[in-house]
Design a protein around this motif. Structure first.
Motif, PDB file in Angstrom:
ATOM      1  N   ARG A 208     -92.918 -32.909   6.698  1.00  0.00           N
ATOM      2  CA  ARG A 208     -91.880 -33.862   6.298  1.00  0.00           C
ATOM      3  C   ARG A 208     -91.114 -34.433   7.491  1.00  0.00           C
ATOM      4  O   ARG A 208     -90.467 -35.475   7.378  1.00  0.00           O
ATOM      5  CB  ARG A 208     -90.896 -33.184   5.333  1.00  0.00           C
ATOM      6  CG  ARG A 208     -90.137 -32.006   5.922  1.00  0.00           C
ATOM      7  CD  ARG A 208     -89.258 -31.353   4.870  1.00  0.00           C
ATOM      8  NE  ARG A 208     -88.563 -30.174   5.388  1.00  0.00           N
ATOM      9  CZ  ARG A 208     -87.401 -30.213   6.016  1.00  0.00           C
ATOM     10  NH1 ARG A 208     -86.800 -31.379   6.215  1.00  0.00           N
ATOM     11  NH2 ARG A 208     -86.838 -29.101   6.453  1.00  0.00           N
TER      12      ARG A 208
ATOM     13  N   ASN B 257     -90.286 -29.772  -0.092  1.00  0.00           N
ATOM     14  CA  ASN B 257     -90.872 -30.158   1.191  1.00  0.00           C
ATOM     15  C   ASN B 257     -92.274 -30.706   0.957  1.00  0.00           C
ATOM     16  O   ASN B 257     -93.076 -30.109   0.237  1.00  0.00           O
ATOM     17  CB  ASN B 257     -90.943 -28.949   2.135  1.00  0.00           C
ATOM     18  CG  ASN B 257     -89.577 -28.443   2.526  1.00  0.00           C
ATOM     19  OD1 ASN B 257     -88.694 -29.217   2.876  1.00  0.00           O
ATOM     20  ND2 ASN B 257     -89.386 -27.127   2.462  1.00  0.00           N
ATOM     21  N   ARG B 258     -92.568 -31.834   1.577  1.00  0.00           N
ATOM     22  CA  ARG B 258     -93.851 -32.500   1.398  1.00  0.00           C
ATOM     23  C   ARG B 258     -94.702 -32.351   2.663  1.00  0.00           C
ATOM     24  O   ARG B 258     -94.225 -32.555   3.778  1.00  0.00           O
ATOM     25  CB  ARG B 258     -93.633 -33.989   1.104  1.00  0.00           C
ATOM     26  CG  ARG B 258     -94.919 -34.797   0.929  1.00  0.00           C
ATOM     27  CD  ARG B 258     -94.591 -36.275   0.828  1.00  0.00           C
ATOM     28  NE  ARG B 258     -93.777 -36.538  -0.346  1.00  0.00           N
ATOM     29  CZ  ARG B 258     -94.256 -36.921  -1.534  1.00  0.00           C
ATOM     30  NH1 ARG B 258     -95.554 -37.097  -1.679  1.00  0.00           N
ATOM     31  NH2 ARG B 258     -93.453 -37.143  -2.544  1.00  0.00           N
TER      32      ARG B 258
END
Length: 203
Positions: free
Chosen positions: A55, A177-178
């Motif tokens: 991210r 969270n990516r």
């Protein structure tokens, strides 16, 4: 770096060259989840190069190896003292810098959908995009939201297993969270030794 390493995750990218069996099964256009299931069942092994972006925009790369059921390895680029490996029952995250090893059951990871020998996508997955070139499928266990969400990205390539080429995935963890993982140089059903899923514990 460590906290982002396991949340391995993908916007679809252009179709890459792929080595696959000549007897690939073509996906049924009117049943995208069935096509993904057919693809997963048709892939016994897979190798690829990967790039992983968290991210914060930090990108790491390395090699990806899969052998179903239950085995996976993310070998990071030289200089990154991390390893993620599943041996058929547990998923390990190894940090050679801190000499720490964490593990948990494979099914507790969003990546479990890639490793299950008999995936039931109708229970946990939905189609989020399906056009002439791309298929995106999002999987999330409604009974275990803490395991996060994974969106698998496929290109429709007739020569690939079940007519689908896995190009990567996006994982969103319980903390939102990516992480994005993109695959290139995909090869399916090539010989992969079980020793590829062993690792040396830090001393």
């Amino acid at each position: 770096m460590r906290s982002k390493a396991l949340a391995l995750a993908v916007a679809p990218i252009a179709a890459a060259a792929v080595a696959v069996p000549q007897t690939a099964v073509v996906a049924q256009a009117n049943s995208p989840l069935a096509a993904v299931t057919a693809h997963l069942k048709a892939v016994n092994t897979m190798t690829a190069s990967f790039s992983q972006t968290d991210r914060r925009g930090q990108t790491l790369s390395g090699t990806f190896t899969l052998k179903r059921p239950g085995k996976i390895r993310f070998q990071y680029q030289q200089g990154v003292p991390m390893l993620i490996v599943a041996d058929g029952s547990k998923l390990y995250m190894v940090d050679y810098e801190t000499k720490r090893v964490d593990n948990w059951p494979i099914g507790n990871s969003p990546l479990g959908v890639l490793l299950d020998p008999n995936p039931d996508l109708t229970r946990i997955a939905k189609v989020v995009r399906n056009d002439s070139q791309t298929l995106l499928v999002q999987a999330k266990d409604p009974k275990r939201p803490q395991y996060g969400t994974v969106t698998l990205g496929f290109a429709k390539v007739r020569s690939a297993p079940a007519g689908l080429l896995l190009q990567g995935w996006t994982v969103i963890d319980a903390q939102n969270n990516r992480t994005t993982v993109k695959l290139t140089n995909q090869r399916f059903n090539v010989p992969v030794a079980d020793t590829a899923f062993r690792f040396t514990r830090p001393k």
